[in-house]
Design a protein around this motif. Structure first.
Motif, short mmCIF file in Angstrom:
data_model
loop_
_atom_site.label_atom_id
_atom_site.label_comp_id
_atom_site.label_asym_id
_atom_site.label_seq_id
_atom_site.Cartn_x
_atom_site.Cartn_y
_atom_site.Cartn_z
N ARG A 155 -18.65 -5.47 13.16
CA ARG A 155 -17.35 -4.61 13.20
C ARG A 155 -16.46 -5.24 12.09
N HIS A 156 -16.27 -6.52 11.77
CA HIS A 156 -15.49 -7.15 10.86
C HIS A 156 -15.81 -6.59 9.34
N ILE A 157 -17.00 -6.74 9.05
CA ILE A 157 -17.61 -6.34 7.68
C ILE A 157 -17.24 -5.17 7.53
N ASP A 158 -17.39 -4.03 8.57
CA ASP A 158 -17.31 -2.80 8.57
C ASP A 158 -15.89 -2.24 8.15
N GLN A 159 -14.72 -2.78 8.78
CA GLN A 159 -13.62 -2.76 8.32
C GLN A 159 -13.12 -3.24 7.00
N ILE A 160 -13.64 -4.25 6.54
CA ILE A 160 -13.28 -4.85 5.29
C ILE A 160 -13.83 -3.73 4.10
N LEU A 161 -15.27 -3.26 4.58
CA LEU A 161 -15.83 -2.18 3.46
C LEU A 161 -15.13 -0.97 3.28
N ARG A 162 -14.58 -0.63 4.73
CA ARG A 162 -13.76 0.73 4.50
C ARG A 162 -12.61 0.56 3.84
N VAL A 163 -11.72 -0.51 4.13
CA VAL A 163 -10.59 -0.78 3.16
C VAL A 163 -10.84 -0.74 1.57
N ALA A 215 -11.09 2.17 -3.83
CA ALA A 215 -12.07 2.50 -4.90
C ALA A 215 -12.17 4.07 -5.13
N ILE A 216 -12.47 4.65 -4.06
CA ILE A 216 -12.73 6.26 -4.28
C ILE A 216 -11.67 7.13 -3.64
N GLU A 217 -10.52 6.57 -3.06
CA GLU A 217 -9.36 7.22 -2.67
C GLU A 217 -9.81 8.20 -1.78
N ILE A 218 -10.97 7.98 -1.01
CA ILE A 218 -11.31 8.75 0.27
C ILE A 218 -11.64 7.96 1.51
N ASP A 219 -10.91 8.40 2.74
CA ASP A 219 -10.95 7.69 3.73
C ASP A 219 -11.70 8.59 4.78
N ASN A 220 -12.96 8.27 5.09
CA ASN A 220 -13.62 8.80 6.08
C ASN A 220 -13.78 10.55 6.04
N GLY A 221 -14.14 10.78 4.71
CA GLY A 221 -14.46 12.07 4.14
C GLY A 221 -13.12 12.85 3.67
N MET A 222 -12.08 12.11 3.97
CA MET A 222 -10.61 12.98 3.75
C MET A 222 -10.26 12.46 2.43
N ASP A 223 -9.52 13.10 1.54
CA ASP A 223 -8.83 12.86 0.25
C ASP A 223 -7.39 12.18 0.75
N SER A 231 -5.80 10.56 -1.91
CA SER A 231 -5.20 10.40 -3.17
C SER A 231 -3.64 10.54 -3.40
N ARG A 232 -3.31 11.55 -2.58
CA ARG A 232 -1.93 11.58 -2.52
C ARG A 232 -1.12 10.98 -1.72
N GLU A 233 -1.72 10.18 -0.80
CA GLU A 233 -0.92 9.24 0.02
C GLU A 233 -0.78 8.07 -1.01
N PHE A 234 -1.88 7.84 -1.94
CA PHE A 234 -1.60 6.58 -2.76
C PHE A 234 -0.41 6.99 -3.54
N GLU A 235 -0.17 8.04 -3.97
CA GLU A 235 1.00 8.39 -4.80
C GLU A 235 2.40 8.14 -4.12
N GLU A 236 2.27 8.68 -2.99
CA GLU A 236 3.59 8.68 -2.19
C GLU A 236 4.15 7.45 -1.60
N ASN A 237 3.08 6.43 -1.26
CA ASN A 237 3.40 5.14 -0.79
C ASN A 237 2.95 4.25 -1.66
N ASP A 238 3.32 2.84 -1.25
CA ASP A 238 2.95 1.70 -2.21
C ASP A 238 1.62 1.84 -2.54
N SER A 284 -0.47 -1.00 -0.90
CA SER A 284 -0.92 -0.97 0.59
C SER A 284 -2.22 -0.26 0.87
N SER A 285 -2.87 -0.60 2.07
CA SER A 285 -4.00 0.19 2.46
C SER A 285 -3.58 1.32 3.17
#
Length: 459
Positions: A33-41, A46-54, A56-63, A66-67
């Motif tokens: 569980r711990h390794i999976d969480q680290i890999l997800r962050v 790296a690819i600006e996709i979280d669980n199949g969702m884009d 990238s816009r959130e990267f631009e609007e926030n710091d 930050s993850s």
């Protein structure tokens, strides 16, 4: 023995080794569980996709440092870590997402219907919902499952289960010479096994595998209530069945009603009232599994009914599409795939995904169906299914057959945990051998092609 240690009884050593193995498994699960969480962050950055969702816009609007994964971008039950178990789809439902009114099956109007219209218009109530006497809903039944997220590719869970089916770029690149748009992007198969039972007993303490493939019990119960309510509309109708009704096609089905009735009568799996297990002696009567084309287990639902009820198939498909992007097309092979499509058309089950499913029948069961049904649903006669046979479930049941005796007497949570570990081990072996599998299937397909071309040249 020479140092003074004594075993009180024959099972002492076995018990101590068993306790050590349990604690070792607990440490393994916590580490996973711990390794999976680290890999997800790391993957989010790296690819600006979280669980199949884009995202990238959130990267631009926030710091940007930050993850976005830690901020929980969109609350949804399926937004989870890589290889995270399929969590309940009902947790984030607030309020429930209403669906379209259940589709009323086609019925031929009669003179009696016109004459009794004024007298029989008063609605009746079933399970707290008003229903018209002609089978139409006065109150809409809310769909217990939320709408799928706007994914740009399959979820991390499916990508980790089988990268051949759910990895790579999406949408798939297609040219004029390649397969048409309505061909499946992935092929799955479903089947149930009634030898995997568990005796009636009190439940043990909860224990969950970090990569569990089991659908939560609450989701199966919600789907059962949803299916039973829609089917209960039959009690609203006062029209008697017409035995002289001409043969016809139901909805968009390409097989006549008489042929489908013959297939339904010939298979016990199509009869939900047929008891395959005793509810008096067993708490869990069977397992139903959903596998991909490469015999990788995607989801399992624990069955607690005497027969092979249809809501288990529906909850497996609903859970699968919650992890897929909307344009994704799936080819389904099932022993009674014709009856499953018939129910979806007749009762409007899975109405959000019905256009994305190509129904078929597994090869070894297809010969038990009517000839007209085979012409439409046999995978060898349908485009897009290739040499898939749909019998991966049978191979999976054989691989876990040695656990039948142990799982029959163990606790509820221990049974699920043991099966999860077995499935996880089998998946790791499958992933290691995918290269050899692809080479073998490629050579087999080339041999088939050369044999077919030689026959054509001789003609």
């Amino acid at each position: 023995m020479k140092q003074g240690y004594k075993l009180a009884y024959e099972g002492s050593l076995r018990k101590r080794f068993g306790n050590a193995l349990v604690w070792y498994n607990v440490l393994q699960d916590a580490t996973t569980r711990h390794i999976d969480q680290i890999l997800r962050v790391a993957r989010c950055h790296a690819i600006e996709i979280d669980n199949g969702m884009d995202i990238s816009r959130e990267f631009e609007e926030n710091d940007p440092f930050s993850s976005p994964c830690a901020r929980q971008t969109t609350p949804h039950p399926s937004s989870s870590d890589e290889d995270t178990p399929p969590q309940s789809l009902l947790l984030a439902q607030s309020p429930p997402t209403p669906s379209q009114p259940p589709h009323t099956p086609h019925r031929y109007p009669t003179v009696e219907d016109k004459d009794e219209h004024n007298e029989e218009d008063s609605p009746i109530v079933i399970d707290g919902f008003k229903c018209g006497r002609n089978g139409d809903n006065v109150e809409e039944l809310p769909n217990p499952f939320p709408d799928p997220l706007a994914r740009v590719r399959p979820s991390d869970y499916l990508h980790a289960r089988c990268p051949l089916c759910f990895g790579g770029e999406f949408p798939r690149a297609r040219t004029e010479d390649e397969r048409p748009d309505n061909d499946p992007d992935a092929i799955i198969c479903i089947d149930a096994c009634f030898t995997q039972k568990r005796n009636r007993q009190a439940r043990d303490l909860p224990r969950t595998h970090p990569h569990t493939v089991f659908i939560p019990e609450a989701d199966a119960e919600a789907m059962e209530k949803h299916v039973e309510f829609i089917r209960s509309k039959r009690a609203c109708s006062i029209k008697k069945p017409n035995t002289e009704e001409p043969d016809h096609f139901e909805g968009s089905l390409r097989v006549p009603k008489s042929v489908l009735d013959g297939c339904e009568a010939g298979f016990t799996a199509a009869d939900s009232r047929h008891d395959k297990a005793s509810m008096q002696f067993f708490d869990d009567t069977a397992l139903m599994v959903l596998l991909c084309r490469h015999d990788v287990v995607l989801f399992i639902v624990n069955m607690q009914s005497a027969g092979e009820k249809q809501h288990y198939v529906m909850v497996l498909l609903e859970t699968l599409f919650q992890h897929l992007p909307l344009p994704y097309h799936v080819g389904l092979l099932y022993d009674i795939g014709c009856q499953t499509e018939r129910s979806c058309i007749k009762w409007n089950f899975l109405d959000r995904y019905i256009e994305q499913i190509s129904f078929g029948i597994s090869v070894f069961h297809a010969f038990g169906h009517q000839w007209a049904c085979q012409l439409i649903y046999h995978p060898r006669k349908r485009t897009g299914f290739g040499l898939s046979d749909g019998e991966g479930c049978e191979r999976f049941w054989h691989s876990i057959s040695r656990l039948i005796a142990y799982l029959r007497v163990c606790g509820y949570h221990q049974r699920l945990y043991t099966l999860d570990r077995q499935v996880d081990h089998a998946q790791r072996e499958t992933l290691e051998n995918l290269g050899a599998w692809l080479l073998h299937r490629w050579r087999h397909a080339l041999a088939k092609q050369m044999a077919a071309e030689s026959i054509l040249w001789e003609c």
